[in-house]
Design a protein around this motif. Structure first.
Motif, PDB file in Angstrom:
ATOM      1  N   ARG A  65      15.473 -15.231   4.070  1.00 62.50           N
ATOM      2  CA  ARG A  65      14.260 -14.411   3.990  1.00 62.50           C
ATOM      3  C   ARG A  65      13.206 -14.857   4.985  1.00 62.50           C
ATOM      4  NH1 ARG A  65      12.686 -13.115  -2.022  1.00 62.50           N
ATOM      5  NH2 ARG A  65      11.130 -12.032  -0.816  1.00 62.50           N
ATOM      6  N   SER A  66      13.621 -15.421   6.119  1.00 62.66           N
ATOM      7  CA  SER A  66      12.622 -15.908   7.071  1.00 62.66           C
ATOM      8  C   SER A  66      12.298 -14.910   8.179  1.00 62.66           C
ATOM      9  CB  SER A  66      13.076 -17.234   7.692  1.00 62.66           C
ATOM     10  OG  SER A  66      14.192 -17.036   8.525  1.00 62.66           O
ATOM     11  N   VAL A  67      13.122 -13.889   8.348  1.00 65.35           N
ATOM     12  CA  VAL A  67      12.900 -12.886   9.390  1.00 65.35           C
ATOM     13  C   VAL A  67      12.960 -11.503   8.761  1.00 65.35           C
ATOM     14  CG1 VAL A  67      13.766 -11.910  11.552  1.00 65.35           C
ATOM     15  CG2 VAL A  67      13.983 -14.366  11.142  1.00 65.35           C
ATOM     16  N   GLU A  68      11.978 -10.688   9.068  1.00 58.88           N
ATOM     17  CA  GLU A  68      12.009  -9.314   8.584  1.00 58.88           C
ATOM     18  C   GLU A  68      12.453  -8.413   9.732  1.00 58.88           C
ATOM     19  OE1 GLU A  68       9.365  -7.820   5.501  1.00 58.88           O
ATOM     20  OE2 GLU A  68       8.650  -6.404   7.024  1.00 58.88           O
ATOM     21  N   VAL A  69      13.514  -7.645   9.494  1.00 60.67           N
ATOM     22  CA  VAL A  69      14.010  -6.684  10.468  1.00 60.67           C
ATOM     23  C   VAL A  69      13.589  -5.304   9.999  1.00 60.67           C
ATOM     24  CG1 VAL A  69      16.038  -5.748  11.643  1.00 60.67           C
ATOM     25  CG2 VAL A  69      15.978  -8.173  11.013  1.00 60.67           C
ATOM     26  N   ARG A  70      12.806  -4.627  10.835  1.00 52.56           N
ATOM     27  CA  ARG A  70      12.259  -3.322  10.479  1.00 52.56           C
ATOM     28  C   ARG A  70      12.847  -2.241  11.387  1.00 52.56           C
ATOM     29  NH1 ARG A  70       5.970  -5.315  10.606  1.00 52.56           N
ATOM     30  NH2 ARG A  70       6.075  -6.658   8.773  1.00 52.56           N
ATOM     31  N   VAL A  71      13.331  -1.183  10.767  1.00 53.37           N
ATOM     32  CA  VAL A  71      13.817  -0.014  11.497  1.00 53.37           C
ATOM     33  C   VAL A  71      13.143   1.203  10.866  1.00 53.37           C
ATOM     34  CG1 VAL A  71      15.820   1.258  12.335  1.00 53.37           C
ATOM     35  CG2 VAL A  71      16.026  -1.199  11.880  1.00 53.37           C
ATOM     36  N   PRO A  72      11.883   1.442  11.259  1.00 51.80           N
ATOM     37  CA  PRO A  72      11.167   2.566  10.662  1.00 51.80           C
ATOM     38  C   PRO A  72      11.739   3.900  11.128  1.00 51.80           C
ATOM     39  CG  PRO A  72       9.805   1.428  12.308  1.00 51.80           C
ATOM     40  CD  PRO A  72      11.101   0.693  12.199  1.00 51.80           C
ATOM     41  N   PRO A  73      11.714   4.897  10.309  1.00 53.09           N
ATOM     42  CA  PRO A  73      11.147   4.934   8.957  1.00 53.09           C
ATOM     43  C   PRO A  73      12.178   4.642   7.878  1.00 53.09           C
ATOM     44  CG  PRO A  73      11.719   7.160   9.597  1.00 53.09           C
ATOM     45  CD  PRO A  73      12.100   6.248  10.747  1.00 53.09           C
ATOM     46  N   TYR A  74      13.328   4.123   8.248  1.00 51.67           N
ATOM     47  CA  TYR A  74      14.452   4.067   7.316  1.00 51.67           C
ATOM     48  C   TYR A  74      14.486   2.870   6.384  1.00 51.67           C
ATOM     49  CZ  TYR A  74      16.007   7.789  10.342  1.00 51.67           C
ATOM     50  OH  TYR A  74      16.072   8.943  11.063  1.00 51.67           O
ATOM     51  N   ALA A  75      14.297   1.664   6.889  1.00 51.94           N
ATOM     52  CA  ALA A  75      14.439   0.497   6.011  1.00 51.94           C
ATOM     53  C   ALA A  75      13.966  -0.765   6.718  1.00 51.94           C
ATOM     54  CB  ALA A  75      15.896   0.323   5.585  1.00 51.94           C
ATOM     55  N   ALA A  76      13.798  -1.797   5.924  1.00 45.69           N
ATOM     56  CA  ALA A  76      13.498  -3.143   6.419  1.00 45.69           C
ATOM     57  C   ALA A  76      14.206  -4.126   5.497  1.00 45.69           C
ATOM     58  CB  ALA A  76      12.002  -3.396   6.415  1.00 45.69           C
ATOM     59  N   GLU A  81      18.291 -17.685   7.208  1.00 41.82           N
ATOM     60  CA  GLU A  81      17.806 -18.833   6.443  1.00 41.82           C
ATOM     61  C   GLU A  81      16.626 -19.474   7.145  1.00 41.82           C
ATOM     62  OE1 GLU A  81      20.813 -21.669   5.516  1.00 41.82           O
ATOM     63  OE2 GLU A  81      22.121 -20.168   4.637  1.00 41.82           O
ATOM     64  N   GLY A  82      15.748 -20.053   6.350  1.00 40.18           N
ATOM     65  CA  GLY A  82      14.575 -20.734   6.898  1.00 40.18           C
ATOM     66  C   GLY A  82      13.411 -20.591   5.950  1.00 40.18           C
ATOM     67  N   VAL A  83      12.217 -20.766   6.485  1.00 44.28           N
ATOM     68  CA  VAL A  83      11.007 -20.678   5.685  1.00 44.28           C
ATOM     69  C   VAL A  83      10.888 -19.282   5.105  1.00 44.28           C
ATOM     70  CG1 VAL A  83       8.493 -20.833   5.734  1.00 44.28           C
ATOM     71  CG2 VAL A  83       9.866 -22.393   7.115  1.00 44.28           C
ATOM     72  N   ARG A  84      10.682 -19.223   3.815  1.00 47.00           N
ATOM     73  CA  ARG A  84      10.583 -17.949   3.100  1.00 47.00           C
ATOM     74  C   ARG A  84       9.113 -17.549   2.991  1.00 47.00           C
ATOM     75  NH1 ARG A  84      11.670 -17.245  -3.267  1.00 47.00           N
ATOM     76  NH2 ARG A  84      11.084 -15.072  -3.367  1.00 47.00           N
ATOM     77  N   HIS A  85       8.854 -16.274   3.198  1.00 44.60           N
ATOM     78  CA  HIS A  85       7.488 -15.793   2.988  1.00 44.60           C
ATOM     79  C   HIS A  85       7.480 -14.893   1.757  1.00 44.60           C
ATOM     80  CE1 HIS A  85       8.771 -11.989   4.752  1.00 44.60           C
ATOM     81  NE2 HIS A  85       7.692 -11.476   4.226  1.00 44.60           N
ATOM     82  N   THR A  86       6.324 -14.855   1.082  1.00 44.57           N
ATOM     83  CA  THR A  86       6.254 -14.057  -0.132  1.00 44.57           C
ATOM     84  C   THR A  86       5.154 -13.005  -0.102  1.00 44.57           C
ATOM     85  OG1 THR A  86       4.850 -15.728  -1.155  1.00 44.57           O
ATOM     86  CG2 THR A  86       7.226 -15.851  -1.594  1.00 44.57           C
ATOM     87  N   ARG A  87       4.169 -13.158   0.769  1.00 47.74           N
ATOM     88  CA  ARG A  87       3.069 -12.197   0.812  1.00 47.74           C
ATOM     89  C   ARG A  87       2.630 -11.972   2.249  1.00 47.74           C
ATOM     90  NH1 ARG A  87      -1.609 -13.631  -3.181  1.00 47.74           N
ATOM     91  NH2 ARG A  87      -2.350 -11.805  -2.069  1.00 47.74           N
ATOM     92  N   GLY A  88       2.146 -10.770   2.496  1.00 46.76           N
ATOM     93  CA  GLY A  88       1.597 -10.470   3.813  1.00 46.76           C
ATOM     94  C   GLY A  88       2.669 -10.300   4.875  1.00 46.76           C
ATOM     95  N   THR A  89       2.247 -10.374   6.108  1.00 49.75           N
ATOM     96  CA  THR A  89       3.161 -10.214   7.236  1.00 49.75           C
ATOM     97  C   THR A  89       4.013 -11.464   7.368  1.00 49.75           C
ATOM     98  OG1 THR A  89       1.567  -8.818   8.369  1.00 49.75           O
ATOM     99  CG2 THR A  89       3.292  -9.806   9.721  1.00 49.75           C
ATOM    100  N   PRO A  90       5.315 -11.299   7.481  1.00 48.43           N
ATOM    101  CA  PRO A  90       6.185 -12.474   7.615  1.00 48.43           C
ATOM    102  C   PRO A  90       5.958 -13.168   8.958  1.00 48.43           C
ATOM    103  CG  PRO A  90       7.431 -10.438   7.831  1.00 48.43           C
ATOM    104  CD  PRO A  90       6.045 -10.048   7.453  1.00 48.43           C
TER     105      PRO A  90
END
Length: 119
Positions: free
Chosen positions: A48-59, A64-73
């Motif tokens: 959960r360390s990288v967010e992959v975004r393909v708008p408008p369909y999904a993210a 592996e690595g530092v996990r983020h829980t709030r806000g922009t990763p």
């Protein structure tokens, strides 16, 4: 967080890929293939360390690595559906997509080349 994506039915994937290859994809084909290949990426690169975004369909969150829980990763990759499908199928190489400005990546661990192509 939303539930993980699931790979699509193989017959549906084959049909959508055929239409994309023929140069006549429908909106639903790009949505199906985008979500399918993001689901495969989740399986291949869990984390959960990288967010992959393909708008408008999904993210999805992967690698592996530092996990983020709030806000922009701390690490984000964004691209359009056509580019994502090309990367996932091997029709486009990761370095070429970056160099051509077709993918925007910021933060650590945003090199997806070890995981691509996905099929």
């Amino acid at each position: 967080m939303a539930s993980r994506l699931r790979p699509a039915d193989p017959a549906d994937v084959a049909d959508a890929r055929a239409r994309v290859a023929a140069g006549s994809p429908e909106h639903t084909d790009l949505r199906l293939l985008t979500k399918h290949f993001l689901a495969l990426l989740e399986e291949r690169a869990p984390g959960r360390s990288v967010e992959v975004r393909v708008p408008p369909y999904a993210a999805v969150q992967v690698v592996e690595g530092v996990r983020h829980t709030r806000g922009t990763p701390p690490a984000v990759i964004e691209t359009d559906a056509e580019t994502w499908v090309a990367l996932a199928t091997g029709a486009l190489a990761w370095p070429d997509a970056l160099a051509g400005g077709r993918v925007h990546a910021s933060g650590e661990r945003t090199d997806l080349s070890p995981y691509l192509p996905l099929d």
